[in-house]
Design a protein around this motif. Structure first.
Motif, PDB file in Angstrom:
ATOM      1  N   TYR A  37      37.731  20.504 -63.258  1.00  0.00           N
ATOM      2  CA  TYR A  37      36.828  21.536 -63.760  1.00  0.00           C
ATOM      3  C   TYR A  37      35.455  21.276 -63.140  1.00  0.00           C
ATOM      4  O   TYR A  37      34.689  20.433 -63.625  1.00  0.00           O
ATOM      5  CB  TYR A  37      36.757  21.483 -65.286  1.00  0.00           C
ATOM      6  CG  TYR A  37      38.087  21.790 -65.942  1.00  0.00           C
ATOM      7  CD1 TYR A  37      38.482  23.097 -66.190  1.00  0.00           C
ATOM      8  CD2 TYR A  37      38.953  20.754 -66.301  1.00  0.00           C
ATOM      9  CE1 TYR A  37      39.709  23.375 -66.780  1.00  0.00           C
ATOM     10  CE2 TYR A  37      40.180  21.028 -66.893  1.00  0.00           C
ATOM     11  CZ  TYR A  37      40.549  22.342 -67.124  1.00  0.00           C
ATOM     12  OH  TYR A  37      41.766  22.616 -67.709  1.00  0.00           O
ATOM     13  N   THR A  59      38.466  23.967 -74.010  1.00  0.00           N
ATOM     14  CA  THR A  59      37.436  24.687 -74.757  1.00  0.00           C
ATOM     15  C   THR A  59      36.485  23.752 -75.485  1.00  0.00           C
ATOM     16  O   THR A  59      35.322  24.094 -75.671  1.00  0.00           O
ATOM     17  CB  THR A  59      38.086  25.632 -75.786  1.00  0.00           C
ATOM     18  OG1 THR A  59      38.953  24.876 -76.632  1.00  0.00           O
ATOM     19  CG2 THR A  59      38.884  26.718 -75.075  1.00  0.00           C
ATOM     20  N   GLN A  67      29.247  24.598 -61.717  1.00  0.00           N
ATOM     21  CA  GLN A  67      29.126  25.972 -61.209  1.00  0.00           C
ATOM     22  C   GLN A  67      28.816  25.981 -59.715  1.00  0.00           C
ATOM     23  O   GLN A  67      29.400  26.763 -58.953  1.00  0.00           O
ATOM     24  CB  GLN A  67      28.026  26.709 -61.984  1.00  0.00           C
ATOM     25  CG  GLN A  67      28.322  26.895 -63.463  1.00  0.00           C
ATOM     26  CD  GLN A  67      29.449  27.895 -63.718  1.00  0.00           C
ATOM     27  OE1 GLN A  67      29.959  28.544 -62.819  1.00  0.00           O
ATOM     28  NE2 GLN A  67      29.842  28.001 -64.988  1.00  0.00           N
ATOM     29  N   GLU A  75      43.342  25.972 -70.662  1.00  0.00           N
ATOM     30  CA  GLU A  75      41.895  26.024 -70.561  1.00  0.00           C
ATOM     31  C   GLU A  75      41.280  25.082 -71.593  1.00  0.00           C
ATOM     32  O   GLU A  75      41.621  25.120 -72.769  1.00  0.00           O
ATOM     33  CB  GLU A  75      41.404  27.460 -70.808  1.00  0.00           C
ATOM     34  CG  GLU A  75      42.011  28.487 -69.859  1.00  0.00           C
ATOM     35  CD  GLU A  75      41.641  28.239 -68.414  1.00  0.00           C
ATOM     36  OE1 GLU A  75      40.584  27.617 -68.174  1.00  0.00           O
ATOM     37  OE2 GLU A  75      42.396  28.658 -67.528  1.00  0.00           O
ATOM     38  N   GLN A 120      31.916  25.030 -57.739  1.00  0.00           N
ATOM     39  CA  GLN A 120      32.920  26.086 -57.680  1.00  0.00           C
ATOM     40  C   GLN A 120      32.628  27.049 -56.536  1.00  0.00           C
ATOM     41  O   GLN A 120      33.542  27.533 -55.860  1.00  0.00           O
ATOM     42  CB  GLN A 120      32.966  26.842 -59.004  1.00  0.00           C
ATOM     43  CG  GLN A 120      34.047  27.921 -59.064  1.00  0.00           C
ATOM     44  CD  GLN A 120      35.450  27.362 -58.952  1.00  0.00           C
ATOM     45  OE1 GLN A 120      35.825  26.489 -59.722  1.00  0.00           O
ATOM     46  NE2 GLN A 120      36.230  27.851 -57.996  1.00  0.00           N
ATOM     47  N   GLY A 172      36.657  28.610 -66.068  1.00  0.00           N
ATOM     48  CA  GLY A 172      37.286  29.911 -65.874  1.00  0.00           C
ATOM     49  C   GLY A 172      38.595  29.820 -65.123  1.00  0.00           C
ATOM     50  O   GLY A 172      39.005  28.765 -64.613  1.00  0.00           O
ATOM     51  N   SER A 173      39.255  30.954 -65.010  1.00  0.00           N
ATOM     52  CA  SER A 173      40.570  31.024 -64.362  1.00  0.00           C
ATOM     53  C   SER A 173      40.521  31.720 -63.008  1.00  0.00           C
ATOM     54  O   SER A 173      41.563  31.935 -62.401  1.00  0.00           O
ATOM     55  CB  SER A 173      41.551  31.771 -65.284  1.00  0.00           C
ATOM     56  OG  SER A 173      41.066  33.069 -65.587  1.00  0.00           O
ATOM     57  N   GLU A 174      39.344  32.078 -62.532  1.00  0.00           N
ATOM     58  CA  GLU A 174      39.227  32.765 -61.251  1.00  0.00           C
ATOM     59  C   GLU A 174      38.760  31.813 -60.167  1.00  0.00           C
ATOM     60  O   GLU A 174      38.122  30.796 -60.451  1.00  0.00           O
ATOM     61  CB  GLU A 174      38.250  33.944 -61.375  1.00  0.00           C
ATOM     62  CG  GLU A 174      38.688  35.007 -62.367  1.00  0.00           C
ATOM     63  CD  GLU A 174      37.696  36.146 -62.438  1.00  0.00           C
ATOM     64  OE1 GLU A 174      36.644  36.051 -61.772  1.00  0.00           O
ATOM     65  OE2 GLU A 174      37.958  37.113 -63.168  1.00  0.00           O
ATOM     66  N   ASN A 181      32.594  24.758 -64.966  1.00  0.00           N
ATOM     67  CA  ASN A 181      33.318  26.017 -64.856  1.00  0.00           C
ATOM     68  C   ASN A 181      34.737  25.835 -65.393  1.00  0.00           C
ATOM     69  O   ASN A 181      35.536  25.107 -64.821  1.00  0.00           O
ATOM     70  CB  ASN A 181      33.353  26.484 -63.394  1.00  0.00           C
ATOM     71  CG  ASN A 181      34.122  27.776 -63.224  1.00  0.00           C
ATOM     72  OD1 ASN A 181      34.086  28.643 -64.097  1.00  0.00           O
ATOM     73  ND2 ASN A 181      34.825  27.911 -62.117  1.00  0.00           N
TER      74      ASN A 181
END
Length: 281
Positions: free
Chosen positions: A43, A178, A46, A176, A49, A195-197, A193
């Motif tokens: 993970y 949380t 930002q 994911e 990513q 997210g899943s994208e 990040n």
């Protein structure tokens, strides 16, 4: 017979002066493990990513063990045994190659969960102490006062492999995250990040660990004498001599220029730097 008994192997001729009762933690059960943790999802931060989405390849870096969360619960079908749930939090770094440009260093979080079952005996006594306790009572600790304490010893893992995959190739079992402790998130300096994208990175780590269950108890131990330090504290001024004079006392590092054929020490595994005696640490 030696005049003074020092910590270490005890000779048969050593004289035990008395038996004393000490309060300590006794290890009831322990295990060691060598985990090969395959395809942990990274993970990233930002900014990392953004570099991962543009990367064409990735080179493994290093991994640091940030924290270990431990939870102990009794096994209902086997008295005296307990499950120890362990969650490892890692900070992993790598180099992302974006085209022909220089690699960009990326970092992110990896999480690994494992469970072991160990024997911790039984005990229902609640222990209280007169030592100062700041804040209110911990209700969770009160509910679990009869449980043994779990201790996890671990070293930083070894990065064995790292994969860069498109989102369409992601593992169906990915979940994911949380709930991450704020103290873990603060170790990265920016938001993570989850997210899943975008592209994803999967890491394979090698982790060495020792897990044990302990209980506080009283043990009767033999006593030889009080443990008095024998080494004198070095004076602070002895290392303020002429630096060139100190350098002249340092032996020439032959092994740095002519590496040995085999690793090892000829002095029983104890090697000290070739510095003046008062400046050795």
């Amino acid at each position: 017979m030696p005049e003074k008994v020092v910590p270490g192997p005890v000779q048969d001729s050593a004289c035990i002066r008395e038996a004393v009762c000490i309060h300590t933690k006794k290890i009831f059960d322990s295990c060691k493990d060598k985990d090969c943790i395959e395809d942990l999802r990274l993970y990233p931060t930002q900014s990392s990513q953004c570099a991962i989405d543009r990367a064409v390849s990735i080179k493994p870096g290093s991994a640091e063990l940030l924290h270990v969360y431990i939870d102990v619960e009794p096994v209902s079908f086997n008295r005296g045994f307990y499950t120890v749930d362990v969650r490892y939090f890692y900070r992993v770094t790598a180099d992302a190659f974006v085209g022909a440009a220089r690699p960009v260093e990326i970092s992110g979080l990896c999480v690994f969960d494992k469970r072991v079952i160990l024997f911790g005996s039984e005990g229902g006594a609640k222990t209280f102490s007169s030592q100062a306790c700041f804040g209110e009572m911990d209700e969770q600790e009160l509910r679990k006062s009869g449980l043994p304490s779990a201790v996890v010893e671990a070293v930083d893992p070894i990065v064995l492999n790292m994969k860069l995959v498109d989102v369409c190739e992601c593992r169906p079992c990915d979940c994911e995250l949380t709930e991450i402790p704020p103290c873990i998130c603060s170790c990265f300096g920016s938001d993570l990040n989850f997210g899943s994208e975008g592209k994803r990175v999967y890491v394979t780590l090698g982790q060495f660990s020792i897990i044990r269950l302990e209980r506080e108890t009283q043990l009767l131990m033999p006593v030889y004498d009080y443990c008095m330090p024998e080494k004198e504290c070095a004076c602070g001024s002895c290392c303020e001599e002429d630096p060139c004079e100190l350098f002249r006392q340092v032996k020439f590092p032959v092994n740095e220029f002519f590496p040995p054929n085999a690793m090892g020490c000829t002095d029983g595994g104890k090697r000290e730097p070739d510095l003046p005696g008062c400046c050795r640490k």
